[in-house]
Write a protein that holds these residues in place. Structure first.
Motif, PDB file in Angstrom:
ATOM      1  N   GLU A  10      27.012  -4.082  10.828  1.00 12.87           N
ATOM      2  CA  GLU A  10      27.368  -4.525  12.184  1.00 12.87           C
ATOM      3  C   GLU A  10      28.700  -3.866  12.566  1.00 12.87           C
ATOM      4  OE1 GLU A  10      25.599  -6.455  14.246  1.00 12.87           O
ATOM      5  OE2 GLU A  10      24.008  -6.543  12.765  1.00 12.87           O
ATOM      6  N   PRO A  11      28.913  -3.584  13.833  1.00 17.00           N
ATOM      7  CA  PRO A  11      30.143  -2.900  14.249  1.00 17.00           C
ATOM      8  C   PRO A  11      31.429  -3.585  13.778  1.00 17.00           C
ATOM      9  CG  PRO A  11      28.594  -2.951  16.059  1.00 17.00           C
ATOM     10  CD  PRO A  11      27.999  -3.796  14.958  1.00 17.00           C
ATOM     11  N   GLU A  12      31.472  -4.913  13.823  1.00 18.85           N
ATOM     12  CA  GLU A  12      32.676  -5.636  13.406  1.00 18.85           C
ATOM     13  C   GLU A  12      32.940  -5.438  11.915  1.00 18.85           C
ATOM     14  OE1 GLU A  12      30.028  -7.292  14.858  1.00 18.85           O
ATOM     15  OE2 GLU A  12      30.792  -7.247  16.909  1.00 18.85           O
ATOM     16  N   ASP A  13      31.878  -5.456  11.108  1.00 16.00           N
ATOM     17  CA  ASP A  13      32.019  -5.248   9.671  1.00 16.00           C
ATOM     18  C   ASP A  13      32.452  -3.814   9.379  1.00 16.00           C
ATOM     19  OD1 ASP A  13      31.252  -7.870   9.072  1.00 16.00           O
ATOM     20  OD2 ASP A  13      29.140  -7.342   8.918  1.00 16.00           O
ATOM     21  N   ARG A  14      31.840  -2.870  10.074  1.00 15.40           N
ATOM     22  CA  ARG A  14      32.176  -1.462   9.882  1.00 15.40           C
ATOM     23  C   ARG A  14      33.646  -1.216  10.219  1.00 15.40           C
ATOM     24  NH1 ARG A  14      28.007   0.609  12.176  1.00 15.40           N
ATOM     25  NH2 ARG A  14      28.768   0.429  14.300  1.00 15.40           N
ATOM     26  N   GLU A  15      34.114  -1.815  11.303  1.00 12.82           N
ATOM     27  CA  GLU A  15      35.497  -1.607  11.726  1.00 12.82           C
ATOM     28  C   GLU A  15      36.488  -2.156  10.706  1.00 12.82           C
ATOM     29  OE1 GLU A  15      38.096  -1.984  15.748  1.00 12.82           O
ATOM     30  OE2 GLU A  15      36.682  -3.602  15.358  1.00 12.82           O
ATOM     31  N   ILE A  16      36.249  -3.356  10.210  1.00 13.99           N
ATOM     32  CA  ILE A  16      37.193  -3.950   9.269  1.00 13.99           C
ATOM     33  C   ILE A  16      37.230  -3.167   7.955  1.00 13.99           C
ATOM     34  CG2 ILE A  16      35.717  -5.698   8.160  1.00 13.99           C
ATOM     35  CD1 ILE A  16      39.047  -6.708   9.467  1.00 13.99           C
ATOM     36  N   VAL A  17      36.080  -2.674   7.502  1.00  7.92           N
ATOM     37  CA  VAL A  17      36.039  -1.860   6.282  1.00  7.92           C
ATOM     38  C   VAL A  17      36.781  -0.547   6.524  1.00  7.92           C
ATOM     39  CG1 VAL A  17      34.529  -0.575   4.718  1.00  7.92           C
ATOM     40  CG2 VAL A  17      33.949  -2.915   5.365  1.00  7.92           C
ATOM     41  N   ARG A  18      36.547   0.056   7.664  1.00  7.41           N
ATOM     42  CA  ARG A  18      37.227   1.322   7.967  1.00  7.41           C
ATOM     43  C   ARG A  18      38.735   1.145   8.000  1.00  7.41           C
ATOM     44  NH1 ARG A  18      39.606   3.329  12.229  1.00  7.41           N
ATOM     45  NH2 ARG A  18      38.817   1.723  13.619  1.00  7.41           N
ATOM     46  N   GLN A  24      43.560   2.349   5.247  1.00  5.64           N
ATOM     47  CA  GLN A  24      44.470   1.677   4.310  1.00  5.64           C
ATOM     48  C   GLN A  24      45.548   0.855   5.018  1.00  5.64           C
ATOM     49  OE1 GLN A  24      45.774   4.610   1.456  1.00  5.64           O
ATOM     50  NE2 GLN A  24      43.750   4.724   0.559  1.00  5.64           N
ATOM     51  N   LEU A  25      45.144   0.178   6.095  1.00  7.11           N
ATOM     52  CA  LEU A  25      46.071  -0.698   6.800  1.00  7.11           C
ATOM     53  C   LEU A  25      46.189  -2.023   6.060  1.00  7.11           C
ATOM     54  CD1 LEU A  25      45.006  -0.217  10.531  1.00  7.11           C
ATOM     55  CD2 LEU A  25      46.836   0.942   9.274  1.00  7.11           C
ATOM     56  N   SER A  26      47.334  -2.660   6.206  1.00  7.86           N
ATOM     57  CA  SER A  26      47.521  -3.990   5.638  1.00  7.86           C
ATOM     58  C   SER A  26      46.717  -4.992   6.465  1.00  7.86           C
ATOM     59  CB  SER A  26      48.993  -4.371   5.677  1.00  7.86           C
ATOM     60  OG  SER A  26      49.412  -4.546   7.026  1.00  7.86           O
ATOM     61  N   PHE A  27      46.477  -6.159   5.895  1.00  4.70           N
ATOM     62  CA  PHE A  27      45.762  -7.174   6.659  1.00  4.70           C
ATOM     63  C   PHE A  27      46.584  -7.621   7.865  1.00  4.70           C
ATOM     64  CE2 PHE A  27      43.424  -7.721   2.599  1.00  4.70           C
ATOM     65  CZ  PHE A  27      42.163  -7.446   3.102  1.00  4.70           C
ATOM     66  N   GLY A  28      47.897  -7.589   7.751  1.00  5.84           N
ATOM     67  CA  GLY A  28      48.746  -7.913   8.899  1.00  5.84           C
ATOM     68  C   GLY A  28      48.568  -6.929  10.035  1.00  5.84           C
ATOM     69  N   ALA A  29      48.516  -5.642   9.702  1.00  9.17           N
ATOM     70  CA  ALA A  29      48.329  -4.603  10.722  1.00  9.17           C
ATOM     71  C   ALA A  29      46.929  -4.691  11.333  1.00  9.17           C
ATOM     72  CB  ALA A  29      48.556  -3.223  10.120  1.00  9.17           C
ATOM     73  N   ILE A  30      45.942  -4.951  10.499  1.00  8.65           N
ATOM     74  CA  ILE A  30      44.570  -5.109  11.002  1.00  8.65           C
ATOM     75  C   ILE A  30      44.505  -6.297  11.950  1.00  8.65           C
ATOM     76  CG2 ILE A  30      42.193  -5.668  10.354  1.00  8.65           C
ATOM     77  CD1 ILE A  30      42.773  -4.135   7.695  1.00  8.65           C
ATOM     78  N   ALA A  31      45.118  -7.396  11.543  1.00  8.01           N
ATOM     79  CA  ALA A  31      45.114  -8.607  12.368  1.00  8.01           C
ATOM     80  C   ALA A  31      45.738  -8.336  13.728  1.00  8.01           C
ATOM     81  CB  ALA A  31      45.857  -9.723  11.640  1.00  8.01           C
ATOM     82  N   ALA A  32      46.862  -7.645  13.743  1.00  4.55           N
ATOM     83  CA  ALA A  32      47.534  -7.332  15.008  1.00  4.55           C
ATOM     84  C   ALA A  32      46.659  -6.442  15.881  1.00  4.55           C
ATOM     85  CB  ALA A  32      48.872  -6.652  14.729  1.00  4.55           C
ATOM     86  N   MET A  43      39.505 -12.563   5.549  1.00  6.05           N
ATOM     87  CA  MET A  43      38.191 -13.187   5.340  1.00  6.05           C
ATOM     88  C   MET A  43      37.068 -12.292   5.863  1.00  6.05           C
ATOM     89  SD  MET A  43      36.580 -15.585   3.962  1.00  6.05           S
ATOM     90  CE  MET A  43      37.728 -16.879   3.641  1.00  6.05           C
ATOM     91  N   ARG A  44      37.270 -11.640   7.003  1.00  2.00           N
ATOM     92  CA  ARG A  44      36.245 -10.722   7.523  1.00  2.00           C
ATOM     93  C   ARG A  44      35.982  -9.590   6.542  1.00  2.00           C
ATOM     94  NH1 ARG A  44      36.679  -9.470  13.968  1.00  2.00           N
ATOM     95  NH2 ARG A  44      36.454 -11.616  14.667  1.00  2.00           N
ATOM     96  N   HIS A  45      37.046  -9.065   5.960  1.00  2.19           N
ATOM     97  CA  HIS A  45      36.890  -7.991   4.975  1.00  2.19           C
ATOM     98  C   HIS A  45      36.166  -8.516   3.741  1.00  2.19           C
ATOM     99  CE1 HIS A  45      38.132  -5.179   1.788  1.00  2.19           C
ATOM    100  NE2 HIS A  45      37.937  -4.286   2.744  1.00  2.19           N
ATOM    101  N   LYS A  46      36.547  -9.693   3.301  1.00  6.15           N
ATOM    102  CA  LYS A  46      35.914 -10.300   2.119  1.00  6.15           C
ATOM    103  C   LYS A  46      34.418 -10.501   2.344  1.00  6.15           C
ATOM    104  CE  LYS A  46      36.284 -14.254  -0.954  1.00  6.15           C
ATOM    105  NZ  LYS A  46      37.018 -15.475  -1.268  1.00  6.15           N
ATOM    106  N   ARG A  47      34.023 -10.827   3.547  1.00  2.00           N
ATOM    107  CA  ARG A  47      32.606 -11.028   3.872  1.00  2.00           C
ATOM    108  C   ARG A  47      31.873  -9.711   4.094  1.00  2.00           C
ATOM    109  NH1 ARG A  47      33.938 -15.879   7.974  1.00  2.00           N
ATOM    110  NH2 ARG A  47      34.070 -17.551   6.436  1.00  2.00           N
ATOM    111  N   ALA A  48      32.574  -8.714   4.603  1.00  4.83           N
ATOM    112  CA  ALA A  48      31.941  -7.422   4.901  1.00  4.83           C
ATOM    113  C   ALA A  48      31.616  -6.631   3.633  1.00  4.83           C
ATOM    114  CB  ALA A  48      32.833  -6.593   5.817  1.00  4.83           C
ATOM    115  N   MET A  49      32.431  -6.748   2.613  1.00  6.10           N
ATOM    116  CA  MET A  49      32.232  -5.934   1.411  1.00  6.10           C
ATOM    117  C   MET A  49      30.916  -6.223   0.695  1.00  6.10           C
ATOM    118  SD  MET A  49      34.502  -3.728   1.594  1.00  6.10           S
ATOM    119  CE  MET A  49      34.346  -2.915   0.012  1.00  6.10           C
ATOM    120  N   PRO A  50      30.525  -7.485   0.494  1.00  6.64           N
ATOM    121  CA  PRO A  50      29.201  -7.721  -0.107  1.00  6.64           C
ATOM    122  C   PRO A  50      28.049  -7.222   0.764  1.00  6.64           C
ATOM    123  CG  PRO A  50      30.544  -9.691  -0.271  1.00  6.64           C
ATOM    124  CD  PRO A  50      31.277  -8.722   0.618  1.00  6.64           C
ATOM    125  N   LYS A  51      28.225  -7.295   2.079  1.00  6.16           N
ATOM    126  CA  LYS A  51      27.198  -6.760   2.982  1.00  6.16           C
ATOM    127  C   LYS A  51      27.065  -5.257   2.774  1.00  6.16           C
ATOM    128  CE  LYS A  51      28.073 -10.155   6.629  1.00  6.16           C
ATOM    129  NZ  LYS A  51      28.571 -10.311   8.009  1.00  6.16           N
TER     130      LYS A  51
END
Length: 68
Positions: A10-18, A24-32, A43-51
């Motif tokens: 899914e696009p949201e999963d692909r984006e968070i993994v990318r 190699q952004l920090s979770f803080g930078a991704i969140a912002a 949590m989104r990253h944690k869920r996307a990786m098994p997918k």
């Protein structure tokens, strides 16, 4: 295989993994960047990786029909 598996997410999963694993952004930078809390980004990253892993396994074992 990994590139194709990423495209099938899914696009949201692909984006968070990318953002995390390729850029190699920090979770803080991704969140912002995504307008999330840091915990939500984590949590989104944690869920996307098994997918991603399941998608990759389906591709590698020839179970493409499972993905369509």
């Amino acid at each position: 295989w990994v590139r194709l598996a990423l495209e099938l997410l899914e696009p949201e999963d692909r984006e968070i993994v990318r953002l995390r694993d390729y850029d190699q952004l920090s979770f803080g930078a991704i969140a912002a960047q995504l307008g999330l809390t840091e915990d939500a980004a984590r949590m989104r990253h944690k869920r996307a990786m098994p997918k991603l892993a399941r998608t990759l396994e389906s591709l590698r074992t020839g179970r493409v029909g499972d993905l369509l």
